[in-house]
Design a protein around this motif. Structure first.
Motif, PDB file in Angstrom:
ATOM      1  N   THR A 169       0.932  -1.201   0.052  1.00 27.64           N
ATOM      2  CA  THR A 169       0.159   0.052   0.093  1.00 27.64           C
ATOM      3  C   THR A 169       0.945   1.321   0.043  1.00 27.64           C
ATOM      4  OG1 THR A 169      -0.160  -0.096   2.392  1.00 27.64           O
ATOM      5  CG2 THR A 169      -1.803  -1.225   1.166  1.00 27.64           C
ATOM      6  N   ALA A 232      -1.877  -1.968  -5.177  1.00 30.12           N
ATOM      7  CA  ALA A 232      -2.617  -1.280  -4.484  1.00 30.12           C
ATOM      8  C   ALA A 232      -3.317   0.176  -5.364  1.00 30.12           C
ATOM      9  CB  ALA A 232      -1.888  -0.771  -3.259  1.00 30.12           C
ATOM     10  N   ASP A 238      -6.514   5.281  -3.274  1.00 27.70           N
ATOM     11  CA  ASP A 238      -5.877   4.823  -1.881  1.00 27.70           C
ATOM     12  C   ASP A 238      -6.964   4.212  -1.105  1.00 27.70           C
ATOM     13  OD1 ASP A 238      -4.260   4.532   0.119  1.00 27.70           O
ATOM     14  OD2 ASP A 238      -3.850   6.823   0.522  1.00 27.70           O
ATOM     15  N   PHE A 241      -7.650  -2.283  -3.039  1.00 25.32           N
ATOM     16  CA  PHE A 241      -6.527  -3.095  -3.488  1.00 25.32           C
ATOM     17  C   PHE A 241      -7.098  -3.812  -4.604  1.00 25.32           C
ATOM     18  CE2 PHE A 241      -2.347  -3.773  -1.725  1.00 25.32           C
ATOM     19  CZ  PHE A 241      -1.774  -4.360  -2.544  1.00 25.32           C
TER      20      PHE A 241
END
Ligand code: K7E
Ligand code: CUA
Length: 680
Positions: A169, A232, A238, A241
């Motif tokens: 991430t 990710a 954000d 995934f």
């Protein structure tokens, strides 16, 4: 006669094919030469004494390690031992590192590494760590980029093939591992035919931002497809995934055919913030699952293996809004998110186009409930609702895509052996570069991040054929460096690679070059068997166990003669390199040892276990050419019959020690004039 004729035809046919083959290769070679003409050589030339611009980390594939190369030169700098025992360094053979390879299946001396992944801060590689997956016995490892040593390995339970791993991430809160092979969860004895009923896939989210503390944050239980790759989201995406899957047919035999029936398989879009909130609401099940977490202690240089016993598992049904399936043609392999975080690019191995999904359209489709039913309760979002565009006629066998940060994407084409450059947003193909041959992954430094360095693309090719001097039936793999700083790609360099680098990552050397640990501080060495001075060395017997503590320093071991060892003893040589000088490494090897050598970095302690098999005299010596008197760096162990009266003796007496110290002044060289004379 007809049979002979037939045979001749076959032979002639084969010859024609062979000739055609060589013509093809000849043309190909000529073509590359053309492509690489001009100032290509000067663009990859790194003058003696100069440094490369980038560190590139290439997975070793079935050698289970990581190769560190410099770019643009393609020079091999190091192999980092990860999942595979490496006799060259003693990794997995010495007592300190053995626990690193501990799993619930026992000590596993090997694995198959595919995807090196640099840690990131806010979506940009930061040079703290490099992660890599073990594909066979699912594990993830952390490599510390100040030492280039593997410091941590975490086993992934409820998984059978850690392929979609260890993608990070944007700030390395999590790395992931998804199971490539679905299996019963928990794994148990069932008929393979009961695949659809009993086999499941798991996605594991692993906490990764604290060294020494990796753990399974949670697992998501999914239908029994093959989960292949992941990436990710970043920026607007954000918190999400994306994982590709194939075999949505859930075939359990002849997958080559049976898993290629559906026109579309799925990308699983996972809202992991939603998963976190479900965890917080107590919606996870605590599932008994055994796995190992192994950590190398930086100070003691001793690894510890800890058995863990349970994980938290989330079922999509218990956490609505956590997983959606995006239909994607066809048997998709890579899934790559562009630097803006808006586009989700899939590499459909069998697809005729490169489909690009839009994250904002996905959000809208979810809000508008544009679903085509569900799979085991997971909503399937309409393809037309999420697709942003398709790259038409890109080539054959698209696998992986990276980005240059200037609005362009580069996709590897396995079947048509080329890299195709295309434009995000218009989806037009801008350029093609033939590569030799059968490219898998491709890599742009930072090319899967928010800010690619966008100067080169490295093509990681599977099949070398005629590229280098032949080396028997198995040829090395091949990498090709291509300049992408202009409108058109320019081939710069071919270089062979060891193992099978699937993927690679690279970053500017300046990010880590000056942070290198030069030696381990002896004063901070907490190994239970450390010796901090030559006079600390010695030998002790505990029943049938003999511990020998030794110092290694240019150019001797202290003690260097050992008597009183008996047949039936288990001997541990604990050797500390007491040098405090960069690059002064000593080795230790003993006649007839069944494991490997030790290599001791300056300031580090390593232990070799040895079971002598017959009475006699056994020399040991330093394996790493450390000084002009390296060849003198040796000693003997005397092994006597069981019950012998020979007293235990580490006979480097105080007097002898003084003499050694005297001799040492001659043999010792400072770091600056340290040289390794060749030919000895
Ligand atoms: Cu395409 Cu294992 Cu990432 Cu090989 S994988 S190429
Ligand atoms: Cu120490 Cu060679």
């Amino acid at each position: 006669m007809p049979i002979v004729t037939k045979a001749r035809e076959v032979v002639i046919g084969a010859l024609i094919a062979a000739a055609a083959g060589s013509i093809m290769y000849a043309c190909a070679t000529t073509k590359t030469t053309d492509l690489a003409s001009g100032d290509a050589a000067s663009k990859v030339y790194v003058a003696p004494g100069s440094y490369d611009q980038y560190y590139a980390f290439l997975s070793g594939g079935y050698n289970g390690q990581i190769g560190v190369y410099g770019l643009p030169s393609g020079r091999l700098l190091k192999f980092v031992s990860v999942f595979s025992q490496n006799p060259e360094t003693g990794w997995g053979y010495n007592e300190e590192s053995k626990p690193m390879l501990q799993t619930t299946y026992g000590t596993i001396p090997w694995d198959d590494t595919h995807h090196p992944e640099l840690s990131q801060t806010d979506g940009v590689p930061d040079g703290r760590w490099l992660f890599i997956n073990g594909n066979n016995t699912p594990r993830v490892a952390r490599v510390d980029l100040t030492t280039f040593e593997t410091t941590e390995i975490l086993q992934i339970p409820n998984s059978a093939g850690g392929h979609a791993s260890p993608f990070t991430t944007p700030s390395t809160k999590y790395i992931v591992s998804a199971t490539r092979f679905s299996v019963p969860v928990p794994n148990t004895d069932v008929a393979i035919e009961s695949y659809k009923k009993n086999f499941r896939g798991t996605l594991s989210f692993i906490t990764a931002d604290q060294p020494g503390k990796m753990d399974i944050a949670f697992q998501i239980l999914l239908p029994g497809f093959n989960y292949d790759l992941g990436h990710a989201g970043k920026g607007p995406s954000d918190g999400w995934f994306f994982f590709t899957s194939y075999n949505s047919e859930q075939a359990n035999e002849k997958l080559e055919l049976n898993a290629s029936q559906n026109d579309k398989d799925f990308i699983a879009a996972v809202n992991y913030r939603q998963a976190e909130s479900c965890l917080a609401q107590g919606k996870a099940r605590q599932v008994a699952s055994e796995y190992f977490h192994n950590v190398m202690d930086e100070k003691s240089h001793q690894a510890r293996a800890e058995r863990k016993t349970s994980v938290r598992v989330l079922d999509p049904a218990a956490c609505p809004g956590m997983v959606y399936y995006m239909p994607t043609p066809k048997s998709p392999h890579g899934v790559d998110i562009d630097p803006t975080g808006e586009y989700i690019v899939a590499g459909g191995k069998l697809a005729t186009v490169i489909p690009v999904h839009s994250f904002s359209r996905l959000q809208k489709a979810i809000a508008d409930k544009q679903f085509d039913g569900d799979v085991e309760g997971i909503p399937v979002v309409k393809y037309a609702a999420t697709i942003a565009g398709e790259v038409q006629k890109p080539g054959l066998g698209p696998l992986h895509t990276e980005f240059d940060g200037k609005g362009n994407a580069y996709t590897s084409m396995f079947i048509s052996s080329e890299i195709v450059k295309w434009k995000l947003g218009t989806w037009e193909v801008l350029d093609r570069m033939p590569v030799y041959y059968s490219v898998g992954h491709l890599m742009i430094p930072g090319g899967d991040s928010k800010k690619p360095w966008g100067q080169y693309v490295l093509s990681l090719n599977k099949i070398t054929k005629d590229r280098y001097l032949p080396t028997g039936p198995e040829l090395s793999q091949s990498a090709q460096l291509i300049d992408i700083s202009g409108d058109k790609m320019r081939m710069l360099l071919d270089f062979p690679t060891i193992g099978e680098p699937h993927y690679a990552q690279a970053l500017p050397a300046a990010l880590i070059r000056d942070r290198q640990v030069k030696f381990y501080k002896l004063s901070e060495n907490t190994n239970a068997n450390v010796v901090k001075a030559e006079s600390d060395g010695g030998i002790t017997r505990t029943g049938k166990r003999v511990d020998i503590k030794m110092a290694a320093i240019r150019s001797h071991f202290a003690p260097d003669n050992i008597e009183g060892v008996q047949l039936g003893d288990t001997v541990y040589f604990h050797v500390t390199n007491i040098e405090q000088d960069w690059d002064i490494v000593h080795g230790f090897a003993v006649l007839g040892a069944e494991n490997a050598e030790l290599i001791m970095a300056p300031g580090a302690t390593r232990t070799l276990k040895w079971l002598p098999k017959s009475p006699g005299i056994y020399p040991f010596y330093c394996t790493d050419f450390c000084s002009a008197l390296h060849q003198e760096m040796q000693g003997y162990v005397r092994v006597s019959p069981a019950g012998s009266a020979v007293p235990l003796m580490a006979n480097t007496s105080k007097k002898a020690m003084a003499q050694i110290s005297g001799a040492n002044a001659d043999g010792r060289r400072s770091h600056d004039d340290h040289a390794r004379p060749g030919g000895e």
